[in-house]
Design a protein around this motif. Structure first.
Motif, PDB file in Angstrom:
ATOM      1  N   GLY A 254       0.748  -1.174   0.135  1.00  0.00           N
ATOM      2  CA  GLY A 254       0.050  -0.025  -0.294  1.00  0.00           C
ATOM      3  C   GLY A 254       1.070   1.208  -0.120  1.00  0.00           C
ATOM      4  N   SER A 255       1.904   1.163  -0.225  1.00  0.00           N
ATOM      5  CA  SER A 255       2.944   2.301  -0.207  1.00  0.00           C
ATOM      6  C   SER A 255       3.703   2.363  -1.841  1.00  0.00           C
ATOM      7  N   ASP A 256       4.711   2.315  -1.476  1.00  0.00           N
ATOM      8  CA  ASP A 256       4.934   2.149  -3.093  1.00  0.00           C
ATOM      9  C   ASP A 256       6.144   1.044  -3.657  1.00  0.00           C
ATOM     10  N   SER A 257       6.425   0.860  -4.827  1.00  0.00           N
ATOM     11  CA  SER A 257       6.721   0.192  -5.540  1.00  0.00           C
ATOM     12  C   SER A 257       8.023   0.240  -6.224  1.00  0.00           C
ATOM     13  N   LEU A 258       8.778  -0.493  -6.573  1.00  0.00           N
ATOM     14  CA  LEU A 258       9.978  -0.469  -7.648  1.00  0.00           C
ATOM     15  C   LEU A 258       9.481  -1.528  -8.984  1.00  0.00           C
ATOM     16  N   LYS A 259       9.335  -0.084 -10.204  1.00  0.00           N
ATOM     17  CA  LYS A 259       8.514  -0.532 -11.156  1.00  0.00           C
ATOM     18  C   LYS A 259       9.247  -0.290 -12.761  1.00  0.00           C
ATOM     19  N   SER A 260       9.134  -1.335 -13.472  1.00  0.00           N
ATOM     20  CA  SER A 260      10.237  -1.113 -14.704  1.00  0.00           C
ATOM     21  C   SER A 260      10.074  -0.178 -16.029  1.00  0.00           C
ATOM     22  N   SER A 261      11.085   0.118 -16.124  1.00  0.00           N
ATOM     23  CA  SER A 261      10.774   1.165 -17.456  1.00  0.00           C
ATOM     24  C   SER A 261      10.038   0.294 -18.628  1.00  0.00           C
ATOM     25  N   PHE A 282      13.865 -12.916   0.460  1.00  0.00           N
ATOM     26  CA  PHE A 282      12.652 -13.152   0.590  1.00  0.00           C
ATOM     27  C   PHE A 282      12.283 -11.468   0.178  1.00  0.00           C
ATOM     28  N   PHE A 283      11.497 -11.529  -1.359  1.00  0.00           N
ATOM     29  CA  PHE A 283      10.744 -10.275  -1.899  1.00  0.00           C
ATOM     30  C   PHE A 283       9.213 -10.380  -2.372  1.00  0.00           C
ATOM     31  N   GLN A 284       9.053  -9.613  -2.660  1.00  0.00           N
ATOM     32  CA  GLN A 284       7.165  -9.471  -3.525  1.00  0.00           C
ATOM     33  C   GLN A 284       7.354  -9.148  -4.810  1.00  0.00           C
ATOM     34  N   TRP A 285       7.213  -9.747  -6.483  1.00  0.00           N
ATOM     35  CA  TRP A 285       7.301  -9.482  -7.364  1.00  0.00           C
ATOM     36  C   TRP A 285       5.695  -9.695  -8.320  1.00  0.00           C
ATOM     37  N   ARG A 286       5.461  -9.128  -9.301  1.00  0.00           N
ATOM     38  CA  ARG A 286       4.404  -9.116 -10.278  1.00  0.00           C
ATOM     39  C   ARG A 286       4.487  -8.545 -11.148  1.00  0.00           C
ATOM     40  N   THR A 287       4.011  -9.101 -12.260  1.00  0.00           N
ATOM     41  CA  THR A 287       3.614  -8.417 -14.148  1.00  0.00           C
ATOM     42  C   THR A 287       2.321  -8.178 -14.303  1.00  0.00           C
ATOM     43  N   ASN A 289      -0.777  -9.166 -16.113  1.00  0.00           N
ATOM     44  CA  ASN A 289      -0.782 -10.037 -17.099  1.00  0.00           C
ATOM     45  C   ASN A 289      -1.046  -9.799 -18.549  1.00  0.00           C
ATOM     46  N   ASP A 290      -0.164 -10.525 -19.055  1.00  0.00           N
ATOM     47  CA  ASP A 290      -0.297 -10.601 -20.723  1.00  0.00           C
ATOM     48  C   ASP A 290       1.620 -11.210 -20.712  1.00  0.00           C
ATOM     49  N   TYR A 291       1.178 -11.468 -22.585  1.00  0.00           N
ATOM     50  CA  TYR A 291       1.609 -12.739 -23.351  1.00  0.00           C
ATOM     51  C   TYR A 291       3.242 -11.886 -23.536  1.00  0.00           C
ATOM     52  N   GLY A 292       4.013 -12.477 -23.421  1.00  0.00           N
ATOM     53  CA  GLY A 292       5.350 -12.222 -24.574  1.00  0.00           C
ATOM     54  C   GLY A 292       5.985 -11.396 -23.390  1.00  0.00           C
ATOM     55  N   GLN A 293       6.281 -11.817 -22.283  1.00  0.00           N
ATOM     56  CA  GLN A 293       7.014 -11.280 -21.530  1.00  0.00           C
ATOM     57  C   GLN A 293       7.655 -12.626 -19.920  1.00  0.00           C
ATOM     58  N   ASP A 294       8.585 -11.860 -19.397  1.00  0.00           N
ATOM     59  CA  ASP A 294       9.048 -12.689 -18.865  1.00  0.00           C
ATOM     60  C   ASP A 294       9.782 -11.821 -17.430  1.00  0.00           C
ATOM     61  N   PHE A 295       9.710 -13.005 -16.554  1.00  0.00           N
ATOM     62  CA  PHE A 295      10.240 -11.719 -14.913  1.00  0.00           C
ATOM     63  C   PHE A 295      11.187 -12.967 -13.949  1.00  0.00           C
ATOM     64  N   SER A 296      12.144 -13.265 -14.675  1.00  0.00           N
ATOM     65  CA  SER A 296      13.397 -13.257 -13.400  1.00  0.00           C
ATOM     66  C   SER A 296      14.257 -13.100 -13.004  1.00  0.00           C
ATOM     67  N   LYS A 343       1.714  -5.957 -26.824  1.00  0.00           N
ATOM     68  CA  LYS A 343       0.784  -4.821 -25.582  1.00  0.00           C
ATOM     69  C   LYS A 343       2.281  -4.357 -24.821  1.00  0.00           C
ATOM     70  N   LEU A 344       2.567  -3.074 -25.579  1.00  0.00           N
ATOM     71  CA  LEU A 344       4.717  -3.021 -25.107  1.00  0.00           C
ATOM     72  C   LEU A 344       3.959  -1.773 -23.854  1.00  0.00           C
ATOM     73  N   ASP A 345       3.262  -1.387 -23.408  1.00  0.00           N
ATOM     74  CA  ASP A 345       2.923  -0.874 -21.946  1.00  0.00           C
ATOM     75  C   ASP A 345       2.531  -1.896 -20.776  1.00  0.00           C
ATOM     76  N   ILE A 346       3.434  -3.300 -20.894  1.00  0.00           N
ATOM     77  CA  ILE A 346       3.220  -3.414 -19.690  1.00  0.00           C
ATOM     78  C   ILE A 346       4.476  -4.100 -18.938  1.00  0.00           C
ATOM     79  N   PHE A 347       4.960  -4.379 -17.249  1.00  0.00           N
ATOM     80  CA  PHE A 347       6.048  -4.238 -16.456  1.00  0.00           C
ATOM     81  C   PHE A 347       5.444  -4.999 -15.979  1.00  0.00           C
ATOM     82  N   GLY A 348       6.961  -5.042 -14.887  1.00  0.00           N
ATOM     83  CA  GLY A 348       7.487  -5.177 -13.671  1.00  0.00           C
ATOM     84  C   GLY A 348       7.800  -4.891 -12.885  1.00  0.00           C
ATOM     85  N   TRP A 349       7.129  -5.389 -11.709  1.00  0.00           N
ATOM     86  CA  TRP A 349       7.483  -4.541 -10.446  1.00  0.00           C
ATOM     87  C   TRP A 349       8.008  -5.272  -9.414  1.00  0.00           C
TER      88      TRP A 349
END
Length: 744
Positions: A254-261, A282-287, A289-296, A343-349
């Motif tokens: 509920g505060s802030d996170s780090l977002k990819s460009s 330990f960490f929390q992450w998300r992307t 929800n769409d195809y053509g991306q990977d967060f590893s 879609k290009l406007d998809i990100f990782g956090w």
């Protein structure tokens, strides 16, 4: 149907003058000739190996423009169809399932290139029939080509179905962008299409993620540390010139996170830090929800974990993760990349990056479970860690993290009996098959089903385990992302049972099941006896009572006695209320004068229809399109036996197969009365007569349409009749070769 244009100098106007005087079959062919025959010669036809021109269709779902160029970077399959085309009814559902859904579930072809199937409708007449075709075939993306932009470009034979496969990938050394890879009238099968589609490779190789990263300094590194909730991190971002941003709208806490460009296709960006082990990160992450991306996540050069995103229509979730860090200095890197995303406007956090020693994790785990006086042991893959996001109290729950698909993490403790061991559990993000949580007592696995009791917490399950006298080892063994919380040990002493939680009233609809439960404590552990309207129910001696196949006349009162050698206690009677929401329309469609109820949503189950009837009038119909599998559409009828029930049914589909079925069942779904699994196209499908014997007493007869195939299938049932009999043999039985008639 294939309609060939063999008419020379036939104008569009003269065709329209004669069209209304033709028969339906001739209209079907001539409509296609009118649409394409007089004009195909004037268009420059694109052949295999040539580059197609861009075209614009009208999206049938929202009337928006639909262009070929919208799918740059994809392999595009064009399926030209019309509602009256018989072969199209067979091929379109298969292409949608075995091409579009197949590659969608695999995130593209063998090289990760997305695959799109665009169904192109060339028929403007009878739009309601086109809508029915689209629904029956399960088509997801449909464009109307009434201006013939696409058709004129590819049509050579004036026949459908016509299939075209186009390469939309730029920079591919094997094919030009928008090159036609395949064009054919008639369907040659999914394997042919897959072979061609899997040849297309990405046009540009992703940059090497090992290239130099830029170490953050000053305000940037302070801001990043603060966002990741860890002021001790040494952070770098890559590749050179890359940026990550503070996001105050999306975060795990509920505060802030780090977002990819915003990055382009076939490129990567990452955040890395230096970590000294041993311990756990330990960490929390998300992307998105769409195809053509990977967060590893990588530990040095080794891939440790990959984010398991949801589907594009799901709400994105934050997922917790855990990495075990061996002794020594290591580089931990989170790499977000795209590979031909639509879609290009998809990100990782990334958020809440914390380092813990094993002692810190053990202490926080004990605190999270509220077992401060207990010793916990841990083992297996990954680790159990305190999780305050998925919890039932302020202390947090205990979540299994860092576990591979085939592994398990476990924790265990010693429990002193006699006692009742109570705990809650759930699997909020689990994407693995099989039971997510196993429980064992003294190394003997217990089935958690009979131990399960009602929970006041939505989405949580609750189990209560009886622990015998003495010391015992209790072990919880979980796959990844299993949460356990509110573990409580209730010690008991010798004595008569005491009711902790009595049964509560139950209200259900006809033919559904009712569940009652009693929580009582005593030692020796009590036995139970349930009663209905004051009469003991034979064999119902567990903590939970399940009553099935209930109708309105089963309404009454339920009570239970808990007893052991020191005494007994009886609960107050509670009401069982059964309402009958009778489906009168369905009964009329079946020609049945008894009670009928639908289970589930009527729109997704059985409905009254006026076509394909066995004896005239109307019929009960259940339809599922090609893109739906694992569906069970059910209705039930109430019958008092003994007697014979007669009915007729049929199963229509796009092809002959035995994957779908209709079944009738007596009282529960394990007691089959009759079964039909011979699906066939409507022109060859036949009505089949059935008769079944119903024994004495009141019974629920269930009719279930089971849809498992990849084909659009419709189940029909009609002329349902029941004749009650007295003991004895039938007065007349006739068994012709194709029909069974029984006169009682």
């Amino acid at each position: 149907m294939r309609c060939y244009n063999k008419i020379d100098n036939y104008s569009f106007e003269s065709a329209l003058d004669n069209y209304n005087n033709m028969s339906y079959v001739i209209k079907s062919c001539v409509m296609l000739l009118i649409l394409v025959g007089g004009f195909a010669a004037h268009a420059q036809v694109v052949r295999v190996g040539e580059v197609s021109r861009d075209f614009e269709l009208t999206n049938r779902s929202d009337q928006s423009p639909l262009k070929l160029s919208n799918y740059e970077g994809h392999v595009i399959v064009l399926d030209f169809f019309a509602w009256w085309c018989g072969p199209c009814r067979n091929s379109s559902p298969i292409v949608e399932k075995d091409i579009y859904q197949y590659f969608k579930s695999r995130d593209g072809n063998d090289h990760g290139v997305p695959v799109t199937v665009l169904a192109v409708n060339i028929e403007s007449d009878s739009p309601d029939r086109t809508d029915q075709f689209v629904n029956d075939a399960g088509l997801e993306l449909v464009g109307d080509d009434f201006g013939r932009e696409a058709w004129d470009q590819f049509n050579e034979q004036g026949a459908i179905p016509l299939f075209v496969i186009v390469n939309g990938v730029n920079g591919n050394s094997d094919y030009k962008q928008w090159e036609v890879l395949y064009k054919k009238t008639g369907f040659e099968g999914a394997e042919k299409f897959r072979d061609i589609i899997n040849r297309v490779q990405p046009g540009v190789k992703p940059p090497d993620p090992e290239e130099e990263a830029i170490e953050l300094e000053g305000a940037d590194i302070f801001d990043f540390r603060e966002v990741l909730d860890n002021t001790a991190l040494n952070l770098s971002v890559g590749p050179s010139g890359a940026k990550w941003f503070k996001d105050t709208e999306i975060s795990s806490d509920g505060s802030d996170s780090l977002k990819s460009s915003l990055i382009l296709n076939n490129s990567s960006t990452w955040v890395e830090t230096s970590i000294k082990g041993p311990g756990f990160v330990f960490f929390q992450w998300r992307t998105s929800n769409d195809y053509g991306q990977d967060f590893s996540c990588y530990l040095g050069d080794e891939l440790i974990s990959t984010f398991e995103r949801g589907f594009s229509w799901d709400e994105p979730n934050w997922l917790p993760s855990l990495i075990r860090i061996p002794a020594g200095q290591h580089t931990l890197k989170w790499v977000y990349s795209k590979s031909l995303a639509h879609k290009l406007d998809i990100f990782g956090w990334l958020d809440d990056v914390q380092f813990y020693s094993e002692d810190e994790i053990v202490k926080s785990s004990i605190s999270a479970l509220g077992l401060d006086e207990t010793t916990l042991e841990f083992g297996g893959q990954g680790m159990w860690i305190a999780d305050k996001i998925n919890s039932l109290d302020e202390g947090g729950g205990l979540t299994s993290l860092g576990v591979s698909r085939n592994g398990r993490a476990w924790f265990q403790t010693t429990v002193e009996g006699p006692a009742y061991l109570e705990f809650h559990y759930k699997t909020p993000h689990s994407m693995v098959s099989g039971p997510s949580l196993l429980f064992s007592l003294d190394e003997k696995d217990l089935d958690l089903g009979p131990t399960r009791m009602g929970s006041s917490h939505a989405d949580w399950k609750r189990s209560v385990i009886e622990i015998p006298e003495g010391q015992h080892q209790a072990r919880w063994s979980g796959k990844n992302n299993v949460v356990v919380d509110l573990v409580k040990i209730h010690s008991v002493h010798s004595g008569a049972p005491v009711i902790i939680k009595p049964p509560t009233p139950v209200k259900i609809s006809a033919s559904e099941s009712a569940f009652f439960e009693l929580e009582a404590r005593g030692y020796p552990f009590p036995g139970y006896q349930w009663s209905y309207n004051g009469v003991a129910l034979k064999g119902e001696t567990g903590r939970v009572l399940e009553l099935n196949n209930l109708w309105e006349d089963h309404s009454g009162q339920v009570s239970v006695i808990a007893s052991n050698e020191f005494g007994a206690v009886e609960s107050n009677p509670v009401d069982l209320s059964v309402s009958e929401d009778l489906d009168v329309e369905l009964a009329e469609a079946l020609d049945f004068d008894g009670r009928v109820v639908s289970l589930g949503k009527v729109s997704d189950g059985w409905i009254k229809a006026a076509t394909n009837t066995a004896v005239g009038g109307d019929v009960a119909r259940s339809f599922e399109p090609s893109n739906r599998q694992g569906r069970k559409n059910t209705f039930a009828v109430r019958i008092e036996g003994p007697g014979y029930m007669k009915f007729q049914w049929r199963l229509d589909s796009t092809l002959n197969h035995t994957e779908d079925s209709i079944g009738s069942f007596l009282d529960d779904f394990s007691n089959t009365l009759s079964f039909l699994d011979q699906a066939a196209p409507p022109e060859s499908s036949e009505w089949r007569d059935n008769w079944v014997f119903v024994p004495s007493g009141y019974h629920s007869i269930y009719f279930v349409f089971n849809k498992d195939s990849q084909y659009a299938t419709t189940a029909y049932l009609d002329h349902l009749q029941f004749a009650k009999v007295q003991p004895g043999k039938p007065t007349f039985v006739d068994f012709p070769s194709d029909v069974i008639n029984v006169e009682l």
